[in-house]
Design a protein around this motif. Structure first.
Motif, PDB file in Angstrom:
ATOM      1  N   THR A   1      77.856  84.128  72.219  1.00 37.03           N
ATOM      2  CA  THR A   1      76.843  84.079  71.163  1.00 37.03           C
ATOM      3  C   THR A   1      75.911  85.269  71.288  1.00 37.03           C
ATOM      4  O   THR A   1      75.670  85.786  72.382  1.00 37.03           O
ATOM      5  CB  THR A   1      76.026  82.778  71.240  1.00 37.03           C
ATOM      6  OG1 THR A   1      75.387  82.702  72.513  1.00 37.03           O
ATOM      7  CG2 THR A   1      76.903  81.564  71.036  1.00 37.03           C
TER       8      THR A   1
ATOM      9  N   LYS B   1      78.271  83.367  66.452  1.00 45.52           N
ATOM     10  CA  LYS B   1      79.279  83.159  67.497  1.00 45.52           C
ATOM     11  C   LYS B   1      80.493  84.028  67.214  1.00 45.52           C
ATOM     12  O   LYS B   1      80.968  84.102  66.076  1.00 45.52           O
ATOM     13  CB  LYS B   1      79.697  81.689  67.569  1.00 45.52           C
ATOM     14  CG  LYS B   1      80.681  81.411  68.700  1.00 45.52           C
ATOM     15  CD  LYS B   1      80.945  79.920  68.877  1.00 45.52           C
ATOM     16  CE  LYS B   1      81.919  79.388  67.864  1.00 45.52           C
ATOM     17  NZ  LYS B   1      82.405  78.028  68.185  1.00 45.52           N
TER      18      LYS B   1
ATOM     19  N   TYR C   1      76.003  80.097  64.349  1.00 41.88           N
ATOM     20  CA  TYR C   1      75.942  79.156  65.478  1.00 41.88           C
ATOM     21  C   TYR C   1      74.485  78.710  65.633  1.00 41.88           C
ATOM     22  O   TYR C   1      73.616  79.518  65.961  1.00 41.88           O
ATOM     23  CB  TYR C   1      76.439  79.833  66.754  1.00 41.88           C
ATOM     24  CG  TYR C   1      76.571  78.911  67.946  1.00 41.88           C
ATOM     25  CD1 TYR C   1      77.661  78.055  68.056  1.00 41.88           C
ATOM     26  CD2 TYR C   1      75.603  78.887  68.944  1.00 41.88           C
ATOM     27  CE1 TYR C   1      77.805  77.219  69.149  1.00 41.88           C
ATOM     28  CE2 TYR C   1      75.732  78.052  70.042  1.00 41.88           C
ATOM     29  CZ  TYR C   1      76.834  77.220  70.144  1.00 41.88           C
ATOM     30  OH  TYR C   1      76.968  76.381  71.232  1.00 41.88           O
ATOM     31  N   ASP C   2      74.236  77.435  65.376  1.00 43.35           N
ATOM     32  CA  ASP C   2      72.868  76.902  65.340  1.00 43.35           C
ATOM     33  C   ASP C   2      72.062  77.689  64.297  1.00 43.35           C
ATOM     34  O   ASP C   2      72.611  78.236  63.351  1.00 43.35           O
ATOM     35  CB  ASP C   2      72.202  76.967  66.722  1.00 43.35           C
ATOM     36  CG  ASP C   2      72.872  76.009  67.705  1.00 43.35           C
ATOM     37  OD1 ASP C   2      73.517  75.063  67.227  1.00 43.35           O
ATOM     38  OD2 ASP C   2      72.758  76.215  68.921  1.00 43.35           O
TER      39      ASP C   2
ATOM     40  N   CYS D   1      84.526  82.437  73.795  1.00 43.76           N
ATOM     41  CA  CYS D   1      83.439  82.466  72.818  1.00 43.76           C
ATOM     42  C   CYS D   1      82.178  83.042  73.456  1.00 43.76           C
ATOM     43  O   CYS D   1      81.903  82.796  74.637  1.00 43.76           O
ATOM     44  CB  CYS D   1      83.132  81.058  72.301  1.00 43.76           C
ATOM     45  SG  CYS D   1      84.585  80.120  71.769  1.00 43.76           S
TER      46      CYS D   1
END
Length: 713
Positions: A700, A631, A625-626, A698
């Motif tokens: 992170t 994630k 994620y990024d 979700c």
């Protein structure tokens, strides 16, 4: 005989010279082909060039058949000269704007008809009833007897040239004297083809049978060339100025020393809903429907003048500016009136003023503190309510204090940084809780809501919002939390004793039990366990929120944790008839996390998924994620969540499931605890769901390579 030969040689040479001059003019006009005047002038010169060159070739060729065909083809130039000259004059004098495209095309009805008749003359002899061959020495010449159609074309061309001259004369009255010289030469040049054509058709020239009209265009070419080269007839500057004048969005009116309208551009015509027929009229006559302007324009000074017009056709506001017209010799020639329609701006200003007044009236009566700040955070407005709560008068704050100056000194920097991020994103403040310091040094809690103020281009102008004093609410909340914590602690000890007592009896340490006794004790045990879980949730949340908790961060592989967790929960999933799946990215790097706390989050999310999923599956997914996060997603095929309930999910004591699906003993603290744990890991948690289509929770987690930098900062 020798005299006639000599005369024909002069005639031939004159045609050649006229062709050369017309070619030079054609080349000059080609440089201005991007303008309307340049296009017309170029087409006119091209027609003249075709006419003179083909007439020259007709004289020097000896084959009668070739001569006749050259004469026919020359009509391509002959028929076009008249309408093209007229079109050029209309364009040059700006009168073409009054003509529609069909009217312009109608100018070529007669020319095209005559051209077709000339090409097919052998079938009807309407152009040349008879062609006589004349032998002079070794040269063969043709004398053409002209039919009615040729005279019709001549009359049509005379009319075109005549109206061209009238248009030029009318136009001369509207331009300054110093600009009329080139028009004089253009006007004189227009009459030479008329004279030459009359001599030719009337058998008047000294050279029988010879067409002197092309020769007369030699003189026309000379006079036009004087206009082009000496007086810069097609100079790009006046053309550009004319384009600028007609295309300006502001209205422009020129008046002379006698207060007569000498020019008006389309924008001014649109503003007053009039036409260019007002040219030549006195200002008060031309604008008699607008007496506010026509009778008072002489009172306007050079600066901007705003005035309102009222008319059945139009109501609105104009901004008028008067400028003197001065020639190169410093002589005063008239005035230039510039008009700008400011109706929209004035109405906007009025609406803004009314809106501001309404806003201030509401703000003064509101219980909240209403405020506005600019992009630097400086207060531009604050309601009087500020004085009764914080102690400052509005005049002590507006234009003098920034929003962060009302906060305690040790918190100002962090608040500025948080606000700066929201400013850059043009975001919204919603229930932002912070401490405020009163004028006497007392500390209060404010809940702030704010929205960005943007201009038409979407640029940030500032923020507008409200502050609500929630100090009493915070104290009541603290008392409530302390009470809950105290009660929970006080209940934990007796519950433990009760639980152990039930276990002793159930295990029959005190004697045998019958079936009915065991069932009763099992019911009691289940309720004691449920109550124990409730108390543990409350105490956990209290500890997280108020006392904080230490986290044992270690580099961990999230995929290994997910696999271990799946094994642990697999039996519960099978009891529910659900499939517990894994979808893991095997290339994920390690993350720094507290394993026990993350398992606590997973347990809470998976249990929720099991509760509200009757059939289908529950999926644990891991992915990048990024650049700095991984994630984790818990996806189910359950009942889903209504859009209006999503924002409430992570609030404490919140339960959004339908009443019949809620499980007894739920505190509504599970997701709130998950949120606190994930945020302690520098991550975020959210849900994506649609009612009836399942949910995806979700969260992170930061990579281990990044979290060291976060902690050090």
């Amino acid at each position: 005989m020798h005299g006639l030969i000599w005369q024909y040689q002069i005639y031939t040479g004159s045609l050649l010279l006229a062709s050369l001059i017309v070619f030079i003019l054609l080349h000059s006009g080609w440089q201005f082909r991007n303008t309307s005047e340049g296009k017309c002038f170029t087409l006119l010169m091209a027609s003249l060039f075709i006419w003179t060159v083909l007439q020259f070739l007709e004289v020097i060729f000896q084959d009668p058949f070739v001569k006749i065909w050259l004469s026919k083809i020359s009509y391509i130039g002959i028929v076009n000269v008249g309408p093209l000259f007229f079109l050029f004059i209309l364009t040059y004098t700006q009168q073409i704007k009054k003509w529609k495209i069909l009217q312009i095309l109608a100018l070529w009805i007669i020319p095209v008809t005559v051209l077709l008749l000339a090409i097919t003359n052998e079938w009807h002899h309407l152009i040349w009833p008879n062609i006589i061959q004349v032998q002079i020495g070794f040269k063969t010449y043709l004398t053409y007897q002209h039919g009615f159609i040729v005279y019709l074309l001549a009359a049509y061309s005379y009319l075109a040239l005549f109206f061209s001259a009238i248009s030029l004369i009318y136009y001369m009255k509207q331009v300054p004297k110093e600009a009329r010289s080139k028009i004089y030469f253009l006007l004189i040049g227009a009459f030479f083809p008329l004279i030459g054509s009359v001599l030719y058709l009337g058998k008047g020239p000294p050279f029988p049978g010879m067409d002197l009209t092309p020769f007369s265009f030699l003189l026309t070419g000379i006079f036009i060339s004087i206009s082009v080269f000496r007086f810069q007839l097609l100079d790009i500057i006046p053309i550009a100025l004319d384009v600028l004048f007609t295309s300006m969005t502001k209205g422009v009116i020129a008046i002379d020393l006698n207060n007569r309208v000498v020019a008006i551009n389309p924008s001014a015509e649109k503003i007053f809903q009039i036409h260019s027929i007002v040219i030549g009229q006195k200002v008060w006559e031309a604008f008699q429907g607008y007496p506010e302007f026509g009778n008072q324009f002489h009172l306007f000074v050079s600066e901007n003048n705003e005035f309102e017009i009222e008319n059945p056709k139009r109501n609105g506001w104009l901004n008028v500016r008067i400028s003197p017209i001065i020639d190169s010799k410093k002589n005063y020639k008239g005035r230039l009136i510039t008009l700008e329609d400011i109706t929209t701006r004035k109405r906007t200003e009025k609406n803004l003023q009314e809106s501001k007044e309404r806003f201030e009236q509401v703000a003064e009566q509101a219980r909240e503190i209403i405020w506005e700040i600019d992009t630097d955070g400086l207060y531009t407005y604050i309601s009087p309510r500020i004085e009764s709560i914080v102690g400052y008068k509005p005049e002590e704050i507006v234009g003098k204090m920034h929003y962060y100056e009302l906060h305690p000194a040790e918190q100002r920097q962090s608040i500025r940084e948080e606000a700066k991020k929201i400013f850059q994103e043009k975001g919204i403040f919603r229930d932002y809780v912070s401490e405020v310091e009163t004028k006497e040094g007392k500390r209060l809690f404010f809940s702030t809501n704010g929205v960005p103020i943007l201009n038409d281009q979407g640029e940030l102008l500032g923020y507008r919002g409200s502050d609500y004093d929630i100090t009493i609410l915070k104290k009541m909340e603290q008392v409530k939390d302390e009470f809950i914590s105290t009660v929970s602690h006080e209940l934990r000890t007796p519950l433990t004793i009760i639980k152990e007592s039930i276990n002793i009896v159930l295990n029959e340490y005190t004697g045998p039990l019958n079936l009915e006794q065991k069932e009763s004790l099992m019911i009691g045990k289940r309720n004691v366990d449920r109550l124990s879980r409730l108390i543990n949730d409350v105490l956990d949340f209290q500890k997280i929120q108020f006392e904080g908790f230490s986290m044992n961060l270690q580099p961990e592989n999230i995929n290994l944790i997910a696999k271990e967790f799946q094994i642990t929960m697999l039996s519960i999933a099978r009891e529910k008839g659900l499939d517990l799946r894994l979808e893991l990215d095997v290339n994920l790097p390690d993350v720094m996390l507290d394993k026990d706390r993350i398992i606590q989050v997973l347990t809470n999310l998976i249990n929720n998924a099991f509760k509200f999923t009757e059939n289908g599956y529950v999926l644990i997914r891991t992915e990048p994620y990024d650049d700095s996060f991984i994630k984790v997603t818990i996806q189910d095929t359950g009942i889903g969540i209504a859009l209006e309930n999503i924002e409430k999910l992570f609030q404490r004591f919140s339960q959004v499931a339908p009443f019949e699906l809620r499980k007894s003993g739920s505190t509504g603290l599970g997701l709130a605890i998950c949120k606190e744990i994930i945020e302690k890991h520098h991550g975020k948690i959210w849900v994506e769901s649609e009612l009836g289509k399942g949910s995806s929770f979700c969260f992170t987690l930061l990579l281990s390579s990044v979290i060291y930098n976060i902690d050090s900062q």
